[in-house]
Write an enzyme that holds these catalytic residues in place. Structure first.
Site, PDB file in Angstrom:
ATOM      1  N   PHE A  63     -11.283  -6.990   5.038  1.00  0.00           N
ATOM      2  CA  PHE A  63      -9.978  -6.368   4.761  1.00  0.00           C
ATOM      3  C   PHE A  63      -9.657  -6.565   3.281  1.00  0.00           C
ATOM      4  CE2 PHE A  63     -10.010  -7.846   9.180  1.00  0.00           C
ATOM      5  CZ  PHE A  63      -9.749  -6.660   9.855  1.00  0.00           C
ATOM      6  N   LEU A  82       5.034   0.606   0.886  1.00  0.00           N
ATOM      7  CA  LEU A  82       6.130   1.551   1.102  1.00  0.00           C
ATOM      8  C   LEU A  82       6.438   2.366  -0.153  1.00  0.00           C
ATOM      9  CD1 LEU A  82       8.769  -0.465   3.223  1.00  0.00           C
ATOM     10  CD2 LEU A  82       7.267   1.371   4.007  1.00  0.00           C
ATOM     11  N   CYS A  84     -11.690   3.840   0.960  1.00  0.00           N
ATOM     12  CA  CYS A  84     -11.558   3.418   2.367  1.00  0.00           C
ATOM     13  C   CYS A  84     -10.655   4.305   3.221  1.00  0.00           C
ATOM     14  CB  CYS A  84     -11.039   1.981   2.435  1.00  0.00           C
ATOM     15  SG  CYS A  84     -12.227   0.796   1.813  1.00  0.00           S
TER      16      CYS A  84
HETATM   17  C1  UDX Z   1      -7.692  -0.433   1.561  1.00  0.00           C
HETATM   18  C2  UDX Z   1      -7.054  -1.458   2.510  1.00  0.00           C
HETATM   19  O1  UDX Z   1      -5.797  -1.876   1.973  1.00  0.00           O
HETATM   20  C3  UDX Z   1      -7.982  -2.647   2.686  1.00  0.00           C
HETATM   21  O2  UDX Z   1      -7.426  -3.553   3.627  1.00  0.00           O
HETATM   22  C4  UDX Z   1      -9.336  -2.143   3.199  1.00  0.00           C
HETATM   23  O3  UDX Z   1     -10.239  -3.195   3.364  1.00  0.00           O
HETATM   24  C5  UDX Z   1      -9.898  -1.092   2.252  1.00  0.00           C
HETATM   25  O4  UDX Z   1      -8.946  -0.040   2.086  1.00  0.00           O
HETATM   26  P1  UDX Z   1      -8.031  -0.148  -1.065  1.00  0.00           P
HETATM   27  O5  UDX Z   1      -8.824   1.079  -0.760  1.00  0.00           O
HETATM   28  O6  UDX Z   1      -8.531  -1.087  -2.107  1.00  0.00           O
HETATM   29  O7  UDX Z   1      -7.827  -1.026   0.263  1.00  0.00           O
HETATM   30  O8  UDX Z   1      -6.601   0.381  -1.541  1.00  0.00           O
HETATM   31  P2  UDX Z   1      -5.078   0.101  -1.180  1.00  0.00           P
HETATM   32  O9  UDX Z   1      -4.504  -0.895  -2.108  1.00  0.00           O
HETATM   33  O10 UDX Z   1      -4.889  -0.140   0.256  1.00  0.00           O
HETATM   34  O11 UDX Z   1      -4.450   1.553  -1.562  1.00  0.00           O
HETATM   35  C6  UDX Z   1      -4.886   2.726  -0.872  1.00  0.00           C
HETATM   36  C7  UDX Z   1      -4.193   3.952  -1.421  1.00  0.00           C
HETATM   37  O12 UDX Z   1      -2.810   3.968  -1.066  1.00  0.00           O
HETATM   38  C8  UDX Z   1      -4.222   4.092  -2.942  1.00  0.00           C
HETATM   39  O13 UDX Z   1      -4.442   5.434  -3.288  1.00  0.00           O
HETATM   40  C9  UDX Z   1      -2.841   3.623  -3.356  1.00  0.00           C
HETATM   41  O14 UDX Z   1      -2.421   4.141  -4.596  1.00  0.00           O
HETATM   42  C10 UDX Z   1      -1.996   4.142  -2.215  1.00  0.00           C
HETATM   43  N1  UDX Z   1      -0.735   3.398  -2.018  1.00  0.00           N
HETATM   44  C11 UDX Z   1      -0.756   2.087  -1.649  1.00  0.00           C
HETATM   45  C12 UDX Z   1       0.482   4.058  -2.173  1.00  0.00           C
HETATM   46  O15 UDX Z   1       0.526   5.263  -2.486  1.00  0.00           O
HETATM   47  N2  UDX Z   1       1.637   3.351  -1.960  1.00  0.00           N
HETATM   48  C13 UDX Z   1       1.644   2.046  -1.597  1.00  0.00           C
HETATM   49  O16 UDX Z   1       2.743   1.492  -1.397  1.00  0.00           O
HETATM   50  C14 UDX Z   1       0.415   1.390  -1.439  1.00  0.00           C
END
Ligand code: UDX
Length: 438
Positions: free
Chosen positions: A154, A252, A262
């Site tokens: 994770f 949020l 991912c």
């Molecule tokens: C994610 C999961 O969080 C992690 O647990 C898993 O193992 C792999 O996938 P990651 O891909 O590194 O991790 O990115 P994450 O920080 O979760 O962000 C995902 C996407 O959501 C990004 O494009 C980010 O910009 C977007 N995001 C995230 C938002 O738009 N708003 C938020 O509040 C949080």
């Protein structure tokens, strides 16, 4: 805690983080990768992934003699410290045709190592794989004396080391309880809540969590749109929601849509799995559709800001883009919503100059062809009719916004991450558009 002899196959961000962190917990770790040049660099302690703390841990592991790098899976399971007791599979499982996870790397490794594994050894599937793959891997190995365990990661990019060493939970799934317990024991020093279950449930936890996170973001992005229409403020709304402990404040923030290596892959894979189980997962379908629409919505925002009309043409309009990576703190542009929005702007005819602190000037790979990647925010702003913030790099807050206003031909900002204080922008002379704000 017993120090175990561990082999990690694959030194991508999951494998290398897993190997370096397990070595830091006291285990003897041999990492194998098919890329001989990469292995050579890693032996010298050179880490080519932007991941805070990882290069330091790799250096410490090598210096302590607990972390080795070898070429190939076969050499890794028969490491310099003897045969591995636990073998972690951390190979890529990219999205294949029609959203189905491509398991060829898992299969290839299973074939390569099956006859080399020591009796009683445990193979751990750490890659995100469709439900049922752990059992399938066991069949591929064809070894009654080797248990296969699912232990999903994770890890977020940009905080993978921190996430590994301070996990919210450890999930271990296996049909043989003793093998699951042996894997869980590797992490005992971390003191994390541990879920021991069967392999299918462990695999499902990973998809269930990522799909839920994607759903949370699509929900917030929809709420932001509704806030705009009703004159409410999404920041205040999510803050008010987030104090409810059942909801929580994190994940949020509205944005140009979710992306990265991912969430898009896992949501598509879950949909595929649902289809093949003859289950129509409507909520998940809506989550993905909402995300696709969100990207177009960002383009519509730019169109209205620049042309003053929903139907105005962006053809030949020069637009400055700030941020290309899928989120801040990473140099990863895979499945970046920022690039997806930029590509849609290009399709609409806009001329783009883009700046991102971690994307080299002149880059043309990964969907950047046709976008002029420049070396500063001022260069991106030069002569632009609007600046669009697409990735939430904190350093953008520290830019000299008055200088940027002077560089542009029209001082307009479309902040798709609600990163900047609109008052600061207005004082610098900008007209400011953001998401879900009054
Ligand atoms: C994610 C999961 O969080 C992690 O647990 C898993 O193992 C792999 O996938 P990651 O891909 O590194 O991790 O990115 P994450 O920080 O979760 O962000 C995902 C996407 O959501 C990004 O494009 C980010 O910009 C977007 N995001 C995230 C938002 O738009 N708003 C938020 O509040 C949080």
């Amino acid at each position: 805690m017993f120090a175990r002899r561990i082999s990690v196959i694959g030194t991508g961000y999951v494998g290398l983080t897993t190997g370096a962190c397990l070595a830091s917990l006291g285990h003897l770790v041999t990492c194998g990768d098919i890329d001989a040049e990469k292995v050579e660099r890693l032996r010298r302690g050179e880490v080519d992934i932007l991941e805070p703390g990882l290069a330091e841990l790799v250096g410490e592991g090598i210096a302590a003699g607990r972390l080795n790098f070898v070429v190939g899976a076969a050499n890794a399971v028969q490491g310099p410290d003897g045969d591995a007791e636990v073998v972690f599979l951390c190979v890529p499982t990219p999205m294949g045709v029609g959203g189905v996870a491509d398991l060829s790397a898992v299969r290839a490794v299973a074939r390569e190592i099956s006859s080399l594994l020591a009796p009683g050894c445990v193979v751990v599937n750490k890659s995100t794989v469709p439900v049922g793959t752990t059992r399938h891997t066991s069949e591929l190995l064809g070894r009654d004396d080797v248990a296969v365990v699912s232990n999903p990661e994770f890890l977020r990019e940009g905080s993978a080391v921190q996430d590994f060493l301070n996990p919210d939970r450890i999930v271990v799934g296996c049909e043989q309880q003793d093998a699951a317990e042996r894997v869980a024991a590797l992490y005992s020093r971390l003191g994390a809540s541990t879920v021991l279950t069967d392999s299918a449930s462990a695999e499902m936890v990973k998809y269930a969590a990522n799909c839920f996170l994607a759903m949370k973001l699509s929900y917030v992005n929809s709420l932001a749109e509704l806030c705009e229409r009703l004159g409410a403020d999404i920041g205040d709304v999510t803050e008010g929601m987030g104090y409810d402990r059942r909801i929580g404040q994190s994940f949020l923030s509205p944005g140009p849509g979710w992306g990265g290596s991912c969430l898009p892959k896992d949501t598509e894979a879950m949909l595929q799995v649902s289809d093949s189980a003859d289950f129509e997962f409507r909520l998940l379908r809506a989550t993905i559709d909402t995300n696709t629409r969100q990207r177009q919505r960002m383009v519509d925002k730019v169109r209205v800001a620049v042309t003053g009309s929903r139907t105005g043409s962006l053809s030949g309009r020069r637009i400055g883009v700030l941020g290309l990576t899928f989120k801040a703190g990473t140099d990863d542009i895979r499945d970046s919503p920022s690039i997806a929005v930029a590509a849609l702007l290009r399709q609409a005819g806009a001329e783009l100059a883009a700046y991102d602190p971690s994307v080299p000037t002149g880059s043309t790979h990964g969907g950047l062809a046709g976008i002029d990647v420049v070396d500063s925010a001022v260069a991106a702003a030069k002569g632009a009719e609007a600046l669009v913030i697409l990735t939430e790099w904190p350093e953008f807050r520290l830019l000299d916004w008055s200088a940027l206003a002077e560089a542009t031909s029209r001082a307009i900002v479309i902040d798709t991450r609600n990163l900047l204080d609109p008052d600061v922008l207005r004082r610098a002379g900008f007209t400011c558009y953001s998401l879900g704000r009054r």
